[in-house]
Every structure is written in structure tokens, then in C-alpha cells.
Design a protein around this motif. Structure first.
Motif, PDB file in Angstrom:
ATOM      1  N   ALA A  71     -69.782  13.301  -9.727  1.00  0.00           N
ATOM      2  CA  ALA A  71     -68.901  14.445  -9.491  1.00  0.00           C
ATOM      3  C   ALA A  71     -67.723  14.352 -10.459  1.00  0.00           C
ATOM      4  O   ALA A  71     -67.548  13.357 -11.164  1.00  0.00           O
ATOM      5  N   THR A 117     -71.737  27.829  -7.041  1.00  0.00           N
ATOM      6  CA  THR A 117     -70.663  27.074  -6.395  1.00  0.00           C
ATOM      7  C   THR A 117     -70.485  27.706  -5.035  1.00  0.00           C
ATOM      8  O   THR A 117     -69.987  28.823  -4.922  1.00  0.00           O
ATOM      9  N   THR A 140     -67.401  18.033   1.372  1.00  0.00           N
ATOM     10  CA  THR A 140     -67.299  18.277  -0.059  1.00  0.00           C
ATOM     11  C   THR A 140     -66.532  17.141  -0.712  1.00  0.00           C
ATOM     12  O   THR A 140     -65.975  16.280  -0.024  1.00  0.00           O
ATOM     13  N   ASN A 141     -66.491  17.126  -2.048  1.00  0.00           N
ATOM     14  CA  ASN A 141     -65.682  16.146  -2.770  1.00  0.00           C
ATOM     15  C   ASN A 141     -64.239  16.597  -2.827  1.00  0.00           C
ATOM     16  O   ASN A 141     -63.962  17.769  -3.122  1.00  0.00           O
ATOM     17  N   GLY A 146     -66.236  22.424  -5.219  1.00  0.00           N
ATOM     18  CA  GLY A 146     -66.676  22.674  -3.850  1.00  0.00           C
ATOM     19  C   GLY A 146     -65.484  22.790  -2.906  1.00  0.00           C
ATOM     20  O   GLY A 146     -65.450  23.648  -2.020  1.00  0.00           O
ATOM     21  N   PRO A 171     -71.716  14.014  -3.127  1.00  0.00           N
ATOM     22  CA  PRO A 171     -72.825  14.950  -2.916  1.00  0.00           C
ATOM     23  C   PRO A 171     -74.006  14.389  -2.115  1.00  0.00           C
ATOM     24  O   PRO A 171     -74.494  15.061  -1.195  1.00  0.00           O
ATOM     25  N   LYS A 175     -74.972  15.950   1.509  1.00  0.00           N
ATOM     26  CA  LYS A 175     -76.285  16.552   1.771  1.00  0.00           C
ATOM     27  C   LYS A 175     -76.914  15.926   3.012  1.00  0.00           C
ATOM     28  O   LYS A 175     -77.444  16.631   3.885  1.00  0.00           O
ATOM     29  N   TRP A 186     -71.736  22.383   3.852  1.00  0.00           N
ATOM     30  CA  TRP A 186     -71.562  21.539   2.664  1.00  0.00           C
ATOM     31  C   TRP A 186     -71.164  22.459   1.517  1.00  0.00           C
ATOM     32  O   TRP A 186     -71.876  23.414   1.221  1.00  0.00           O
ATOM     33  N   THR A 188     -70.677  22.821  -2.393  1.00  0.00           N
ATOM     34  CA  THR A 188     -71.155  22.091  -3.561  1.00  0.00           C
ATOM     35  C   THR A 188     -71.346  23.017  -4.748  1.00  0.00           C
ATOM     36  O   THR A 188     -70.830  24.148  -4.770  1.00  0.00           O
ATOM     37  N   TYR A 192     -76.991  21.058  -7.354  1.00  0.00           N
ATOM     38  CA  TYR A 192     -77.220  20.724  -5.943  1.00  0.00           C
ATOM     39  C   TYR A 192     -77.550  21.962  -5.103  1.00  0.00           C
ATOM     40  O   TYR A 192     -78.390  21.902  -4.209  1.00  0.00           O
ATOM     41  N   THR A 193     -76.886  23.103  -5.416  1.00  0.00           N
ATOM     42  CA  THR A 193     -77.148  24.314  -4.639  1.00  0.00           C
ATOM     43  C   THR A 193     -78.588  24.779  -4.819  1.00  0.00           C
ATOM     44  O   THR A 193     -79.300  25.054  -3.845  1.00  0.00           O
TER      45      THR A 193
END
Length: 321
Positions: A71, A117, A140-141, A146, A171, A175, A186, A188, A192-193
Motif C-alpha cells: 500500500a 477506488t 482500510t489503510n 481507501g 489489504p 479482505k 472494506w 480499497t 483489489y476491487t
């Protein structure tokens, strides 16, 4: 939550090297031979995958020591610790890095469709809109795009940041938390999405389209800009050319991207085609949009002082295709 908290250089270096997958085998030999070495940070599905697929690493006059991060936040820490010279970073994580005192500048900018996003929920979730997130937990981070889309989505729906429970997870952990039901949502980004959608592990509750300016950057440390400017200019130009190649060769690039980063080809193609990423000049609109992001983070209390972003750009790097 204190973006001004600035761990020691040694702590930062230890943390970033713990999450980075570095490939430095040739770097000592390269230094001995006098060739410059660019310490390039990257994120999953980022610049290395693009350059490798496009053949953009041929004929280099310098060597690249790659480090991959899960990330933007750990990549920003690596920039702060001088563990890397440069790396791709979104508009929101760059704000956090600058607020924390990282001596870094954006040297190249790109815009993309922000649909990927997004805030994701399980396919069977009863949540239908951003307003339904009131009282819910979102993984999220910290400081990521995100995090940014979460705050944008809930404030646009009339909620306050304290009306949701944001849990800061990487991430992979986020998940898992979503699929196991320990969080409600979540937030992201790509790939990833697309991966979550294709695997049917999640659906998009709120996308960033219309909420975010779709900006991300190639950032470089002030020290690297001073010492390695021609190398950074060449690297940026190769990235721009590789991006143009990718849109002329969608199927070939999607297949290569899937292989390089280990995701299904349909997920790679989905996220690539809908992003429509384009490198652009750092113009007045880019700077104004970035200022808007900084002002929003100040408004919601994530950075404590106003931040004037104009000085955080180096406009001397060209992005001509």
C-alpha cells in the motif's frame, strides 16, 4: 490518529524493509561499476508490471533496485527513510506523507477513472447506500485512497467521520475481515476491487466516481531529485511511453499484468480498462485538485495544520508521449 507522529529514521527503515520485497542482488555490483542505481518503490500491479509488459526496461543506462509495498503508506515511510528514491503514490497518501514532514515532491501526475477506488461490502450485505454505513465498521489503510473515499462517501451522505468505525488494516487483512464478517465494509482500490468483484467476494457499495479527482503521482525524494534528476526523468518518460503502449495492446498487457501480479486475467483486464489512466502535465488544475484534497483532510481533522501544496510539485519533469 496523528499524521504528525514521525517515528525515527531507524524505526521507519526497519518498518519499510519489513513490508518491502526488495530485489537488490545486482545493486552492489552496479555501484562498483559506476552505473547509477535508482531505488524504485512500487505497489502491486504498478510501475514494474507496466514497464516489464511493455518492454520499457530495455537499454537502461542505470540499474533499478525494486521494492514492492502492499500500500502507499509503507511506501511513503520508505521515501521518508530514504530507503527508496521514488515511487507511485495517490493524492491522499501524498498529503499524509507531506503532513508528516517527508521531503518528497510529485514529479509526474496521472488521472484515471476513480470507480475502482471504492467501499466494498459482501454480496449478501443489506447495506445499499453510503448513508447505511452509519454505525458500521469499515476496514482500510490509514491515509490511503481507501481512507479518503470512505470519508468522502460518508460526508457526502451527511454523516460525520465519528459516526462510522474505521479499522486500519492492510489489504490482505481487510479482505479477510470482510469475508469473515468481522467488518461490514472494506474501502480499497485497484486491482483489489476488480479482484473482489471477479471472485464474487464483494460488491461495490460506493465508488469514487464523482467523489475523487482521480489523481496519483510519481513522487521522488528531494535528495534523489538533486542527485539523480536525469535518471528520474528517463524513468518517468519510460513509464509514460509504457502507459501509451498498454492502451494500444489491451489484451496483451492485461494478460501480462495478470501473470506478473498473480491475479485472474479477467480481473486484470477489468481494472485496467476502466481506470483509463493517462499521464498529464502538472498544471494549475492538478495543483488545485490536490489542494482540495489537502483542505478536505484538514476539514475532517486528519491533518492538523493547513497545507499549501504548490511547493510539493516539481514541474520540471516532462511527460510527453
Amino acid at each position: 490518529m496523528n499524521p504528525h507522529h514521525n517515528p525515527s529514521r531507524r524505526q521507519l527503515l526497519a518498518r519499510c524493509l519489513a513490508v518491502a520485497v526488495a530485489l537488490p542482488a545486482f545493486s552492489l555490483q552496479a555501484r562498483a561499476q559506476g552505473r547509477p542505481v535508482l531505488k524504485a518503490g512500487d505497489q502491486k500491479g504498478g510501475l514494474r508490471a507496466l514497464l516489464e509488459a511493455a518492454g520499457g526496461l530495455e537499454g537502461l543506462g542505470y540499474d533499478i533496485q525494486w521494492s514492492e509495498f502492499p500500500a502507499a503508506a509503507p511506501l511513503a515511510e520508505a521515501l521518508n527513510a530514504a530507503a527508496v528514491d521514488s515511487g507511485p503514490i495517490g493524492d491522499a497518501p501524498l498529503i499524509f506523507a507531506l503532513a508528516a514532514g517527508t521531503r518528497v515532491k510529485a514529479i509526474g501526475a496521472n488521472r484515471s477513472d476513480s470507480y475502482g477506488t471504492a467501499v466494498l461490502v459482501r454480496p449478501d450485505s443489506p447495506l445499499k447506500t453510503a448513508a447505511d454505513l452509519k454505525g458500521k465498521s469499515i476496514a482500510t489503510n490509514r491515509g490511503s485512497i481507501g481512507h479518503y473515499v470512505t470519508l468522502k462517501a460518508i460526508t457526502a451522505a451527511g454523516l460525520k467521520p465519528e459516526e462510522v468505525n474505521i479499522r486500519f488494516l492492510a489489504p490482505a487483512d481487510a479482505k479477510l475481515a470482510l469475508t469473515q464478517g468481522s467488518v461490514d465494509a472494506w474501502a480499497t482500490w485497484e486491482p483489489y476491487t476488480a479482484l473482489a468483484e471477479v471472485s464474487r467476494h464483494a460488491r461495490v457499495l460506493v465508488s469514487g466516481r464523482g467523489l475523487l479527482p482521480g489523481l496519483s503521482y510519481l513522487a521522488a525524494t528531494d535528495a534523489a531529485i538533486a542527485a539523480k534528476r536525469p535518471v528520474l526523468q528517463d524513468f518517468l518518460q519510460r513509464v509514460v511511453k509504457a502507459q501509451l503502449w498498454s492502451y494500444r495492446n489491451v489484451d496483451a498487457y492485461s494478460a501480462a499484468l495478470a501473470r506478473i501480479i498473480g491475479i485472474p486475467p479477467e480481473a486484470a483486464k477489468l481494472q485496467f480498462e476502466r481506470r483509463q489512466q493517462r499521464w498529464v502535465s502538472i498544471d494549475a488544475q492538478v495543483i488545485a485538485d490536490q489542494q482540495g484534497t489537502a483542505d478536505f483532510y484538514r476539514q475532517v481533522g486528519l491533518i492538523k495544520q493547513p497545507l499549501d501544496v504548490k511547493g510539493t510539485f516539481d514541474t520540471g519533469f516532462g511527460v510527453a508521449g
